[in-house]
Design a protein around this motif. Structure first.
Motif, PDB file in Angstrom:
ATOM      1  N   ALA B  74       0.820  -1.225   0.000  1.00 28.62           N
ATOM      2  CA  ALA B  74       0.000   0.000   0.000  1.00 28.62           C
ATOM      3  C   ALA B  74       0.852   1.272   0.000  1.00 28.62           C
ATOM      4  O   ALA B  74       0.571   2.214  -0.731  1.00 28.62           O
ATOM      5  CB  ALA B  74      -0.938  -0.020   1.204  1.00 28.62           C
ATOM      6  N   LEU B  75       1.890   1.296   0.816  1.00 34.06           N
ATOM      7  CA  LEU B  75       2.667   2.530   0.964  1.00 34.06           C
ATOM      8  C   LEU B  75       3.863   2.611   0.016  1.00 34.06           C
ATOM      9  O   LEU B  75       4.612   3.588   0.057  1.00 34.06           O
ATOM     10  CB  LEU B  75       3.154   2.673   2.403  1.00 34.06           C
ATOM     11  N   GLN B  76       4.028   1.605  -0.795  1.00 36.75           N
ATOM     12  CA  GLN B  76       5.130   1.664  -1.761  1.00 36.75           C
ATOM     13  C   GLN B  76       4.792   2.666  -2.861  1.00 36.75           C
ATOM     14  O   GLN B  76       3.636   2.782  -3.275  1.00 36.75           O
ATOM     15  CB  GLN B  76       5.361   0.295  -2.391  1.00 36.75           C
ATOM     16  N   SER B  77       5.831   3.348  -3.343  1.00 34.07           N
ATOM     17  CA  SER B  77       5.693   4.292  -4.464  1.00 34.07           C
ATOM     18  C   SER B  77       4.652   5.383  -4.200  1.00 34.07           C
ATOM     19  O   SER B  77       3.908   5.780  -5.084  1.00 34.07           O
ATOM     20  CB  SER B  77       5.324   3.541  -5.753  1.00 34.07           C
ATOM     21  N   ILE B  78       4.596   5.803  -2.954  1.00 34.97           N
ATOM     22  CA  ILE B  78       3.748   6.941  -2.594  1.00 34.97           C
ATOM     23  C   ILE B  78       4.649   8.172  -2.462  1.00 34.97           C
ATOM     24  O   ILE B  78       5.684   8.112  -1.810  1.00 34.97           O
ATOM     25  CB  ILE B  78       3.016   6.683  -1.257  1.00 34.97           C
ATOM     26  N   VAL B  79       4.248   9.235  -3.101  1.00 34.13           N
ATOM     27  CA  VAL B  79       5.014  10.486  -3.018  1.00 34.13           C
ATOM     28  C   VAL B  79       4.174  11.493  -2.246  1.00 34.13           C
ATOM     29  O   VAL B  79       2.994  11.670  -2.543  1.00 34.13           O
ATOM     30  CB  VAL B  79       5.319  11.035  -4.433  1.00 34.13           C
ATOM     31  N   TYR B  80       4.782  12.096  -1.248  1.00 33.00           N
ATOM     32  CA  TYR B  80       4.082  13.115  -0.454  1.00 33.00           C
ATOM     33  C   TYR B  80       4.975  14.343  -0.376  1.00 33.00           C
ATOM     34  O   TYR B  80       6.124  14.247   0.037  1.00 33.00           O
ATOM     35  CB  TYR B  80       3.813  12.578   0.952  1.00 33.00           C
ATOM     36  N   ARG B  81       4.461  15.459  -0.808  1.00 31.51           N
ATOM     37  CA  ARG B  81       5.276  16.675  -0.683  1.00 31.51           C
ATOM     38  C   ARG B  81       4.388  17.908  -0.495  1.00 31.51           C
ATOM     39  O   ARG B  81       3.215  17.911  -0.850  1.00 31.51           O
ATOM     40  CB  ARG B  81       6.196  16.841  -1.883  1.00 31.51           C
ATOM     41  N   ARG B  82       5.041  18.921   0.086  1.00 30.27           N
ATOM     42  CA  ARG B  82       4.340  20.185   0.330  1.00 30.27           C
ATOM     43  C   ARG B  82       4.973  21.252  -0.548  1.00 30.27           C
ATOM     44  O   ARG B  82       6.185  21.306  -0.658  1.00 30.27           O
ATOM     45  CB  ARG B  82       4.480  20.616   1.785  1.00 30.27           C
ATOM     46  N   LYS B  94      -0.671  35.836   4.356  1.00 31.61           N
ATOM     47  CA  LYS B  94      -1.305  34.555   4.031  1.00 31.61           C
ATOM     48  C   LYS B  94      -0.575  33.948   2.840  1.00 31.61           C
ATOM     49  O   LYS B  94      -0.234  34.665   1.892  1.00 31.61           O
ATOM     50  CB  LYS B  94      -2.771  34.759   3.637  1.00 31.61           C
ATOM     51  N   ILE B  95      -0.362  32.667   2.904  1.00 29.44           N
ATOM     52  CA  ILE B  95       0.241  31.987   1.753  1.00 29.44           C
ATOM     53  C   ILE B  95      -0.583  30.742   1.436  1.00 29.44           C
ATOM     54  O   ILE B  95      -1.356  30.261   2.267  1.00 29.44           O
ATOM     55  CB  ILE B  95       1.716  31.588   2.001  1.00 29.44           C
ATOM     56  N   ASP B  96      -0.372  30.264   0.237  1.00 32.09           N
ATOM     57  CA  ASP B  96      -1.105  29.072  -0.192  1.00 32.09           C
ATOM     58  C   ASP B  96      -0.192  27.851  -0.095  1.00 32.09           C
ATOM     59  O   ASP B  96       0.945  27.886  -0.563  1.00 32.09           O
ATOM     60  CB  ASP B  96      -1.567  29.255  -1.642  1.00 32.09           C
ATOM     61  N   LEU B  97      -0.711  26.848   0.547  1.00 35.89           N
ATOM     62  CA  LEU B  97       0.038  25.589   0.646  1.00 35.89           C
ATOM     63  C   LEU B  97      -0.627  24.565  -0.261  1.00 35.89           C
ATOM     64  O   LEU B  97      -1.854  24.435  -0.274  1.00 35.89           O
ATOM     65  CB  LEU B  97       0.015  25.084   2.089  1.00 35.89           C
ATOM     66  N   GLN B  98       0.188  23.869  -1.000  1.00 30.58           N
ATOM     67  CA  GLN B  98      -0.324  22.762  -1.825  1.00 30.58           C
ATOM     68  C   GLN B  98       0.255  21.476  -1.271  1.00 30.58           C
ATOM     69  O   GLN B  98       1.479  21.340  -1.195  1.00 30.58           O
ATOM     70  CB  GLN B  98       0.176  22.918  -3.254  1.00 30.58           C
ATOM     71  N   VAL B 153      -3.127  13.829  -6.290  1.00 33.08           N
ATOM     72  CA  VAL B 153      -4.141  14.674  -5.647  1.00 33.08           C
ATOM     73  C   VAL B 153      -3.440  15.911  -5.102  1.00 33.08           C
ATOM     74  O   VAL B 153      -2.417  15.802  -4.439  1.00 33.08           O
ATOM     75  CB  VAL B 153      -4.846  13.921  -4.495  1.00 33.08           C
ATOM     76  N   ARG B 154      -4.013  17.052  -5.431  1.00 41.21           N
ATOM     77  CA  ARG B 154      -3.482  18.313  -4.888  1.00 41.21           C
ATOM     78  C   ARG B 154      -4.543  18.916  -3.992  1.00 41.21           C
ATOM     79  O   ARG B 154      -5.703  19.017  -4.389  1.00 41.21           O
ATOM     80  CB  ARG B 154      -3.219  19.321  -6.007  1.00 41.21           C
ATOM     81  N   ARG B 155      -4.132  19.320  -2.838  1.00 41.60           N
ATOM     82  CA  ARG B 155      -5.057  20.029  -1.938  1.00 41.60           C
ATOM     83  C   ARG B 155      -4.467  21.385  -1.593  1.00 41.60           C
ATOM     84  O   ARG B 155      -3.281  21.475  -1.272  1.00 41.60           O
ATOM     85  CB  ARG B 155      -5.282  19.226  -0.665  1.00 41.60           C
ATOM     86  N   HIS B 156      -5.297  22.393  -1.668  1.00 41.27           N
ATOM     87  CA  HIS B 156      -4.852  23.748  -1.357  1.00 41.27           C
ATOM     88  C   HIS B 156      -5.334  24.125   0.037  1.00 41.27           C
ATOM     89  O   HIS B 156      -6.515  23.967   0.347  1.00 41.27           O
ATOM     90  CB  HIS B 156      -5.423  24.741  -2.365  1.00 41.27           C
ATOM     91  N   ILE B 157      -4.407  24.600   0.828  1.00 36.52           N
ATOM     92  CA  ILE B 157      -4.762  25.022   2.184  1.00 36.52           C
ATOM     93  C   ILE B 157      -4.161  26.415   2.414  1.00 36.52           C
ATOM     94  O   ILE B 157      -2.944  26.577   2.300  1.00 36.52           O
ATOM     95  CB  ILE B 157      -4.221  24.029   3.230  1.00 36.52           C
ATOM     96  N   PRO B 158      -4.986  27.399   2.710  1.00 39.80           N
ATOM     97  CA  PRO B 158      -4.422  28.714   3.027  1.00 39.80           C
ATOM     98  C   PRO B 158      -3.815  28.730   4.433  1.00 39.80           C
ATOM     99  O   PRO B 158      -4.432  28.245   5.384  1.00 39.80           O
ATOM    100  CB  PRO B 158      -5.627  29.657   2.924  1.00 39.80           C
ATOM    101  N   HIS B 187       4.287   4.646   7.990  1.00 42.24           N
ATOM    102  CA  HIS B 187       5.636   5.021   7.573  1.00 42.24           C
ATOM    103  C   HIS B 187       5.748   6.539   7.527  1.00 42.24           C
ATOM    104  O   HIS B 187       4.775   7.210   7.212  1.00 42.24           O
ATOM    105  CB  HIS B 187       5.924   4.446   6.181  1.00 42.24           C
ATOM    106  N   ASP B 188       6.957   7.047   7.813  1.00 40.78           N
ATOM    107  CA  ASP B 188       7.205   8.488   7.652  1.00 40.78           C
ATOM    108  C   ASP B 188       7.292   8.802   6.174  1.00 40.78           C
ATOM    109  O   ASP B 188       7.968   8.087   5.428  1.00 40.78           O
ATOM    110  CB  ASP B 188       8.513   8.880   8.332  1.00 40.78           C
ATOM    111  N   VAL B 189       6.631   9.851   5.758  1.00 37.90           N
ATOM    112  CA  VAL B 189       6.679  10.244   4.342  1.00 37.90           C
ATOM    113  C   VAL B 189       7.075  11.710   4.231  1.00 37.90           C
ATOM    114  O   VAL B 189       6.929  12.476   5.180  1.00 37.90           O
ATOM    115  CB  VAL B 189       5.331  10.032   3.623  1.00 37.90           C
ATOM    116  N   GLY B 190       7.553  12.056   3.078  1.00 36.14           N
ATOM    117  CA  GLY B 190       7.911  13.453   2.836  1.00 36.14           C
ATOM    118  C   GLY B 190       9.149  13.857   3.610  1.00 36.14           C
ATOM    119  O   GLY B 190       9.728  13.080   4.357  1.00 36.14           O
TER     120      GLY B 190
END
Lengths: 492, 455
Positions: B74-82, B94-98, B153-158, B187-190
């Motif tokens: 399940a967690l193989q080849s998962i990419v997580y970044r900010r 204010k800034i936009d986080l993706q 999936v991209r999520r925008h968070i102000p 698992h720790d990601v990012g």
């Protein structure tokens, strides 16, 4: 009675309707019904003679009725004592109905025997007939009440599954239970797996933070996955257990018949609509006379079994469908219009929900098409390489001892390299085994000889030379064990 | 299958591009005991010729096996970044986080929950988005995902920067498993990210300082240093001249040793000396508003100095976050100097390394001669007065900016500005009982305050 008193638990959030929660309740109820039914078959004479799926339907009906009754009473906010009275009265009615119709009193006492039918009974128990009926129906209603007043969590959903497995094991020791268990197994696992998935989805949605929608597409995928696993699982289990084809057919036939019945039930209004539209078009094109001469087959005729060989269950199901629509033929038009309106409403609802949810989630989804193609290509290439490697290995070493010896050496080297990599000495792409040996010596300073032995063996295997004797092969295995123990000592 | 393919097995071994490892099983609803029981019952069923028992246990084992295999991948080849719109901001911005999550494999991900450790002071605009964490100033930014094969999936968070500081984002912990929840893997990601919120920079007029020459008429009276980049001319070599300054080309042409003559350096050096102590006595504790005022005033003056093309620098007797030594940014007119100073001031903590008067005496020899020293402090005690006088006597030019409530005493030859803070200092309730919410530091300070009060 504690549970009865808990009929209204203010901690349970019934505030907003969530179809996932309701579906989870239903799925857990269905899962539990599957393991309660074999208990009926074991405990009651009348139940053991019933068709397995009839018994399952009876238990499902009672449990779901009990659950929904509690939820309905609770949502109405009735006076607490009145709720309890209504629930107990309904349960009593269910017991009386069971005694009066399905499981009538026998003129002889119930005798219970344990262990399978080819072994002599080791224990007998005699009880008055009403007692087990009362106990079992109460059990079903108690489970219904319990399910209705608890929030479905993954743990609770899986608890039903695990409890079911234990009950199945118990019931499998009785001849009467075995017949029902086989029929109950596929739906039990299907409902159980899907129920835990939905319970997890609810927990994730309500667990704070930003959650994904877990909408109908996700549920559909989960149902497909659960169905596939159930199908594969039952197939493998049937092969492992050596079930005869007749037993497998008996289990699967009603499931497929039910699926077909459901499909026909949902689709038939559309078929009728298409039939009516086609007739209308033809009559408009060809005139009234021509239309009278054209004798289009009706839906009833289309679903006639005809001369094709059909299984008994399927034929019966089709006849039921035919009978139903023949009886209510006058309602065809109304049903068709209703079906079309329902489909349009569902589409509009789905679109508006999707738009709303995407606004709420503030989420963008993209497909990594190029990567997907590359992934498929990579998978295909890896599969091809694997087959090629297997063929080459077999061609080089044959099927005998040499192949086993080569694989043992290769595994030993791979494990050694993996351990060294964990200790900070990974093998570079350009490094040969001899170049890498110095790094291995640093990784395992107390196991120089073992490292050298495995490296030598690996290089030899690479060029088609395997350890000739069992002792030589054992020496490689011992060397790996030596490195493992050296690593542990170092780690300690 | 790689077991049969030597080349592929080696490639796998050497492949360093694995994104995320399989992680560890952190929870299971059907553990090894269930598998053991299932196998035992299967054998018992075989011995008893009970096909139903065999089918039931076999079914269970197959389901468990498939779920386990699914969960392992399940967690193989998962990419997580900010991705942040900016990583350096001012308070209130204010800034936009993706947050971008990718599933780079064919196996779909039924569910995944990522908990990202997040500072509350630089949190989402909607504060309810942060879940509670054991640390008071931290929260968890929780996100749940379902991902198809090869999907992003991209999520925008102000986000809103509430307070000055250097903030660490992460680590993020991903929890996933098979879709049926029999096995959970984590698992720790990012990777870790750092965000910087600069101190507030105000115009000098708002601070109450004159815009023109707030540090006095003449910043530098005499330049003793030469700029080796600017050669004014050549002269004959003298015995006391440094050999490194010999002009070898001119020497070769004239046949006699020639020495380069440099122009004196033209830069005006200003060093802002920040006193991080907010009270004269350390047992009074720490006055957060005063520290912010001190840092903000320093940043505002540094901003003004840089805009005047001065070579500006900062020293302070406080430490940066995650450090235990006083910091020093030597004067420079480099165009990145202001950024450097603001970043440094963003990380100033309330921890005081040494008394300011001692610190200044220790630090002054390391500062450029001729630099104007601007002392920014909340109070001026006797020791600090003595230090200022000694610095003056040794030829240093000193400007004092006092931010405390009390008017500082006049010191001859020292330009002084008094910019009293608006807020009141926090009081210590000596009569109050200790409670569980208090930290060890609070307890110590209260005890010390009681003793000092009794004295």
């Amino acid at each position: 009675m504690n549970l009865i008193l808990k009929l209204h638990d203010p901690s349970i959030p019934y505030g907003r309707f969530d179809w996932r929660r309701e579906a989870t309740h239903l799925l857990i109820a269905l899962t539990e019904s599957m393991w309660i039914a074999p208990v009926f078959a074991v405990a009651l004479d009348g139940a053991s003679t019933m068709a397995p799926y009839s018994l399952l339907a009876y238990v499902v009906g009672n449990l779901v009725l009990a659950m929904w009754l509690v939820r309905a009473l609770d949502s109405r906010g009735l006076w607490q004592n009145l709720r309890q009275i209504v629930f107990l009265a309904a349960m009593l009615l269910a017991v009386l109905l069971a005694v009066g119709t399905l499981f009538p009193p026998l003129d002889r006492p119930l005798v219970y025997q344990t262990i399978s039918d080819n072994i002599d009974p080791i224990q007998t128990l005699t009880l008055p007939h009403i007692l087990p009926v009362l106990m079992l129906v109460s059990l079903v209603w108690w489970r219904g009440l319990r399910l209705a007043i608890t929030t479905p969590t993954p743990f609770r959903a899986s608890f039903g599954m695990r409890l079911g497995i234990v009950f199945f094991v118990g019931a499998a020791l009785f001849p009467d239970g075995q017949r029902v268990i086989l029929s109950a197994l596929p739906p039990f696992f299907f409902f159980g797996l899907l129920g835990t998935s939905l319970a997890r989805a609810i927990a994730l949605r309500e667990g704070g933070g930003q959650s994904t929608l877990f909408g109908s597409r996700w549920t559909g995928f989960m149902a497909l996955a659960a169905g596939s696993i159930t199908f594969i699982g039952f197939g493998i289990a049937a092969v492992l257990a050596g079930l005869d084809p007749e037993a497998i057919t008996q289990v699967l036939q009603p499931i497929f018949a039910a699926l077909l019945l459901g499909f026909a039930f949902i689709m038939s209004p559309l078929f009728f609509l298409i039939e009516a539209v086609v007739k209308l078009i033809i009559s408009a094109l060809a005139g009234d006379m021509a239309a009278e001469q054209i004798d289009l087959p009706t839906f009833s005729e289309m679903i006639q079994p005809g001369d094709q060989p059909q299984t008994a269950g399927l034929e019966q199901a089709l006849r039921q469908v035919q009978h139903f629509f023949d009886q209510f033929g006058g309602l065809q038009f109304c049903l068709s219009v209703f079906a079309v309106l329902a489909v349009v409403a569902i589409i509009l609802l789905t679109l508006s929900r999707r738009q709303r949810s995407s606004q709420v989630l503030n989420e963008v989804r993209e497909d990594l098409d190029s990567d997907a193609l590359a992934g498929l290509r990579d998978l295909f290439k890896r599969g091809l390489d694997a087959v090629n490697g297997a063929v080459n290995a077999v061609g080089q070493f044959g099927f005998g001892r040499d192949l086993f010896a080569a694989l043992t050496v290769r595994r030993a080297y791979a494990q050694m390299a993996a351990m060294a990599s964990k200790r900070g000495f990974p093998r570079a792409v350009s490094e040969t085994p001899y170049e890498y040996r110095s790094a291995l010596h640093e990784a395992f300073p107390t196991a120089d000889d073992d490292v050298a032995l495995i490296t030598e063996a690996f290089v030899k295997v690479r060029y088609g030379e395997v350890p000739e004797t069992a002792e030589a092969l054992q020496a490689v295995v011992d060397a790996l064990n030596g490195i493992k123990s050296a690593g542990q000592v170092r780690g300690a | 299958m790689a077991l049969f393919d030597f080349e592929e097995a080696e490639r796998e071994l050497l492949d360093s591009k694995r994104r995320v490892t399989r992680g560890d099983t952190v929870g299971t609803l059907m553990d090894h005991r269930w598998v053991g029981m299932g196998m035992l019952l299967f054998v018992i069923g075989a011995l008893m010729r009970n096909t139903t028992l065999m089918a039931m246990t076999g079914f269970m084992l197959v389901v468990v096996l498939i779920s386990w295999a699914w969960s392992r991948r399940a967690l193989q080849s998962i990419v997580y970044r900010r991705e942040f719109q900016h990583k350096r901001v001012f308070p209130g911005e204010k800034i936009d986080l993706q947050i971008i999550v990718e599933n780079r494999k064919l196996l779909p991900l039924g569910w995944m929950r990522v908990e990202d450790e997040w500072p509350k002071l630089f949190g989402p605009e909607d504060e309810a988005r942060l879940n509670e964490s054991p640390a008071a100033d931290l929260g968890f930014l929780s996100n749940t995902y379902t991902l198809r094969w090869y999907q992003r999936v991209r999520r925008h968070i102000p986000l809103v920067a509430h307070h000055r500081g250097i903030y660490q984002i992460g680590p993020a912990f991903a929890l996933s498993g098979d879709p049926f929840n029999l096995f959970e893997r984590g698992h720790d990601v990012g990777k870790l990210d750092h965000l910087i919120v600069y101190p507030e920079v105000k115009p000098l007029e708002e601070l109450g300082l004159p815009y023109k020459d707030p540090l006095g008429d003449k910043l530098v009276r005499q330049q003793l240093f030469e700029d080796p980049n600017r050669i004014a001319g050549v002269r004959e070599h003298q015995p006391e001249d440094d050999l490194r300054h010999v002009h070898w080309t001119a020497t070769a042409r004239t046949g006699e040793l020639q020495t380069k003559v440099y122009e004196p350096t033209r830069s005006v050096n200003v060093v802002f000396c920040l006193n991080v102590s907010t009270f004269e006595s350390h047992w009074h504790g720490f006055w957060p508003e005063m520290l912010e005022y001190l840092v903000s005033t320093t940043a505002s003056l540094a901003y003004w100095g840089a805009s005047q093309n001065y070579a500006v620098g900062v020293v302070a007797n406080g430490t940066l976050v995650h450090a235990d030594q006083p910091f020093r940014v030597l004067p420079s007119s480099d165009r990145n100097q202001l950024t450097r100073i603001l970043e440094t001031l963003a990380g100033v903590s309330y921890i005081v390394t040494t008394d300011f008067s001692t610190f200044m005496l220790d630090e002054s020899p390391g500062l450029p001669w001729g630099a104007t020293m601007v002392l920014i402090t909340a109070f001026v005690d006797d020791a600090l007065q003595g230090t200022i006088l000694r610095l003056r006597e040794s030829g240093r030019r000193v400007v004092l900016v006092a931010l405390g409530k009390e008017v500082p005493p006049a010191i001859p030859g020292v330009l002084m500005h008094h910019l009293p803070i608006d807020s009141e200092p926090p009081s210590i309730d000596l009569e109050a009982e200790d409670n569980d919410d208090m930290t060890a530091r609070d307890r110590f300070l209260r005890e010390r305050a009681r003793r000092e009060s009794a004295r």
